[in-house]
Design an enzyme around this catalytic site. Structure first.
Site, PDB file in Angstrom:
ATOM      1  N   SER A  57       0.831  -1.215   0.000  1.00 27.86           N
ATOM      2  CA  SER A  57       0.000   0.000   0.000  1.00 27.86           C
ATOM      3  C   SER A  57       0.864   1.263   0.000  1.00 27.86           C
ATOM      4  CB  SER A  57      -0.976   0.002   1.179  1.00 27.86           C
ATOM      5  OG  SER A  57      -0.295   0.197   2.399  1.00 27.86           O
ATOM      6  N   HIS A  58       2.158   1.141   0.269  1.00 24.77           N
ATOM      7  CA  HIS A  58       3.022   2.322   0.218  1.00 24.77           C
ATOM      8  C   HIS A  58       4.294   2.070  -0.586  1.00 24.77           C
ATOM      9  CE1 HIS A  58       0.066   3.519   3.127  1.00 24.77           C
ATOM     10  NE2 HIS A  58       0.416   4.754   2.875  1.00 24.77           N
ATOM     11  N   ALA A 134       4.924   5.729   4.173  1.00 22.83           N
ATOM     12  CA  ALA A 134       4.891   4.984   5.427  1.00 22.83           C
ATOM     13  C   ALA A 134       5.869   5.619   6.413  1.00 22.83           C
ATOM     14  CB  ALA A 134       5.291   3.539   5.154  1.00 22.83           C
ATOM     15  N   THR A 171      -6.470   9.196   8.122  1.00 19.62           N
ATOM     16  CA  THR A 171      -6.069   7.833   8.504  1.00 19.62           C
ATOM     17  C   THR A 171      -4.834   7.888   9.415  1.00 19.62           C
ATOM     18  OG1 THR A 171      -4.889   7.720   6.400  1.00 19.62           O
ATOM     19  CG2 THR A 171      -7.029   6.642   6.490  1.00 19.62           C
ATOM     20  N   ASP A 189       3.995   0.439  12.985  1.00 19.62           N
ATOM     21  CA  ASP A 189       3.573   1.595  12.188  1.00 19.62           C
ATOM     22  C   ASP A 189       2.203   1.281  11.619  1.00 19.62           C
ATOM     23  OD1 ASP A 189       3.347   3.783  10.530  1.00 19.62           O
ATOM     24  OD2 ASP A 189       4.629   2.940   8.965  1.00 19.62           O
ATOM     25  N   PHE A 190       1.205   2.039  12.010  1.00 20.81           N
ATOM     26  CA  PHE A 190      -0.129   1.741  11.465  1.00 20.81           C
ATOM     27  C   PHE A 190      -0.966   2.995  11.300  1.00 20.81           C
ATOM     28  CE2 PHE A 190      -0.121   0.345  16.032  1.00 20.81           C
ATOM     29  CZ  PHE A 190      -0.813   1.414  16.573  1.00 20.81           C
ATOM     30  N   ALA A 191      -1.930   2.866  10.410  1.00 22.07           N
ATOM     31  CA  ALA A 191      -2.966   3.890  10.297  1.00 22.07           C
ATOM     32  C   ALA A 191      -3.810   3.810  11.564  1.00 22.07           C
ATOM     33  CB  ALA A 191      -3.837   3.608   9.071  1.00 22.07           C
ATOM     34  N   ARG A 197      -5.904   3.868   3.813  1.00 21.21           N
ATOM     35  CA  ARG A 197      -6.782   4.108   2.662  1.00 21.21           C
ATOM     36  C   ARG A 197      -6.254   3.383   1.422  1.00 21.21           C
ATOM     37  NH1 ARG A 197     -11.113   7.163   2.003  1.00 21.21           N
ATOM     38  NH2 ARG A 197     -11.610   8.048  -0.029  1.00 21.21           N
ATOM     39  N   GLU A 199      -5.168   0.528   1.264  1.00 25.40           N
ATOM     40  CA  GLU A 199      -5.685  -0.854   1.252  1.00 25.40           C
ATOM     41  C   GLU A 199      -7.067  -0.898   0.603  1.00 25.40           C
ATOM     42  OE1 GLU A 199      -4.362  -3.664   1.993  1.00 25.40           O
ATOM     43  OE2 GLU A 199      -2.516  -2.978   2.951  1.00 25.40           O
ATOM     44  N   PRO A 317       5.827  -6.856  15.792  1.00 26.49           N
ATOM     45  CA  PRO A 317       5.534  -6.057  14.605  1.00 26.49           C
ATOM     46  C   PRO A 317       6.825  -5.843  13.816  1.00 26.49           C
ATOM     47  CG  PRO A 317       5.261  -4.752  16.621  1.00 26.49           C
ATOM     48  CD  PRO A 317       5.490  -6.156  17.034  1.00 26.49           C
ATOM     49  N   ARG A 320       7.361  -9.591   9.893  1.00 32.61           N
ATOM     50  CA  ARG A 320       6.979  -9.970   8.527  1.00 32.61           C
ATOM     51  C   ARG A 320       7.755  -9.111   7.528  1.00 32.61           C
ATOM     52  NH1 ARG A 320       4.580  -7.615   4.551  1.00 32.61           N
ATOM     53  NH2 ARG A 320       4.429  -5.746   5.839  1.00 32.61           N
TER      54      ARG A 320
END
Ligand code: NDP
Ligand code: PYC
Length: 354
Positions: A57-58, A134, A171, A189-191, A197, A199, A317, A320
């Site tokens: 997404s980024h 991000a 977001t 790191d999250f919205a 958005r 996504e 976190p 992955r």
């Protein structure tokens, strides 16, 4: 030359590019579009890092939006960010001058690190920055310098406050990093919305329904249709808790920095199809300075906590992401024929491609 660096992936019609080859290609696209080296270099580093770490997404998906924003005259392609004179010892201020946030961050980073090491805590306030990327890239850079970090920024109004039904908050991403000596840093790191958005847009492009609980339509009714979600409002993660954190980010990285809130950023831009201009706040903390005089090393105590988390079978976190990074270094970054075709088109046509 670029073609020589491309290796055809063995198993499918995807193409595997080395990280360096993708970097070269993306930077050439932004240069062709008229960005100066500071702008093109810094946004390329952020986008390629996203693609390398399988944060689709980024990643390169963001190139089109960045080009459209430049073409619309809403991002200054030749901006040279400026480090402003210091009027408070712990506050580093950078004016992005209407360019992208990434070169402004890169300019402020060494000063932020130096001040945080000297005083124990320092903050970087970025103003007038077009933002789409991000935030883990930034807290990871602080962790690499041995510092804990927090980063946050508003966006444009696409999220309804919990209990409301109309877009008001952004977001608003929120990231944290903690340095580790023997391992990659602890980073999240999250919205502050249920999902970024980006996504929702990726679901729309793939013709997929959204999971329940992500969004409401223009009438305030729950929806799983990405199109209806984009025309309605997204929801905060964790209900009232995410809504409050999103509001805090509007206050700290909007009102407090004398910059725009998500509502104001959207009003100024008039659309969610381009990237918004606003501020960003990055806080750096020295764990050694805070722990001085107290028993135990903050770093060993952190390791004990991480071990206890992992012992339960949970993952940290960014684990992955770090695995994806290793794979990209080993096997290259796999791009679909559509993605390759799009990169070629951007490279050939520059801003005429969008
Ligand atoms: P995700 O939900 O994909 O991930 C959130 C974080 O949680 C990541 O650090 C992720 O690590 C971690 N995580 C996920 N699953 C687990 C698990 N099971 N156990 C432990 N940790 C886990 O993030 P979002 O979709 O909310 O945000 C994606 C990106 O969008 C962010 O990088 C954010 O900065 C960016 N963004 C930017 C905005 C802007 O205006 N510039 C606006 C909104 C978002 P991992 O990566 O390893 O999976
Ligand atoms: O993914 O929510 C998002 C986003 C908004 C602006 C940049 N990214």
């Amino acid at each position: 030359m670029l073609c020589g660096q491309i290796a055809k992936a063995r198993m499918s019609s995807t193409t595997a590019l080395t990280i360096e080859a993708l970097h070269e290609r993306v930077e050439a696209i932004f240069s062709k579009a008229g960005l100066n080296p500071a702008q093109a270099g810094a946004i390329t580093r952020a986008i390629v890092a996203g693609e390398r770490d399988a944060c689709k997404s980024h990643g390169i998906y963001r190139i089109e939006g960045a080009l459209r924003t430049v073409k619309a005259g809403k991002a200054e392609p030749k901006a040279v960010p400026e480090l402003l004179p210091q009027d408070a010892p712990a506050i580093v201020k950078v004016d992005a001058k209407g360019g992208f946030a990434n070169p402004a961050f890169e300019l402020g980073l060494p000063v932020l690190v130096e001040r945080a090491r000297a005083t124990g805590i320092a903050a970087l306030a970025i103003n007038n920055a077009v933002h789409f990327s991000a935030l883990w890239v930034e807290v990871e850079a602080l962790a690499d310098a041995g510092l804990a970090g927090l980063a946050m920024c508003p966006s444009y109004a696409t999220v309804a406050p919990t209990g409301g039904s109309r877009p008001l908050l952004g977001t608003n991403p929120f990231a944290f990093g903690w340095p580790r000596q023997e391992h990659p840093p602890y980073v999240f790191d999250f919205a502050t919305s249920v999902a970024a958005r980006g996504e929702i847009e990726l679901h729309r492009r793939a013709g997929k329904q959204l999971p329940e609980g992500w969004a409401i339509d223009a009438d305030g009714k729950p929806t799983t249709d990405p199109e209806a979600a984009l025309g309605g409002a997204m929801l905060s993660f964790g209900g009232h808790k995410g809504s409050a954190i999103g509001t805090m980010i509007e206050l700290l990285a909007g009102a407090m920095l004398g910059d725009l809130t998500s509502r104001e950023a959207l009003d100024l831009l008039g659309t969610t199809t381009l990237y918004p201009k606003h501020g960003e706040l990055v806080i750096a903390l020295s764990p050694e300075a805070f722990a001085a005089g107290r028993p135990g090393s903050p770093f060993s105590r952190a390791e004990a906590l991480f071990e206890a988390i992992l012992d339960q079978g949970a993952r940290l976190p960014s684990q992955r992401r770090f695995l994806a990074r290793e794979k990209s270094r080993r096997d290259g970054i796999s791009l679909t024929p559509q993605e390759m075709e799009q990169l070629d088109r951007f490279l050939e046509q520059g801003l005429d491609a969008v």
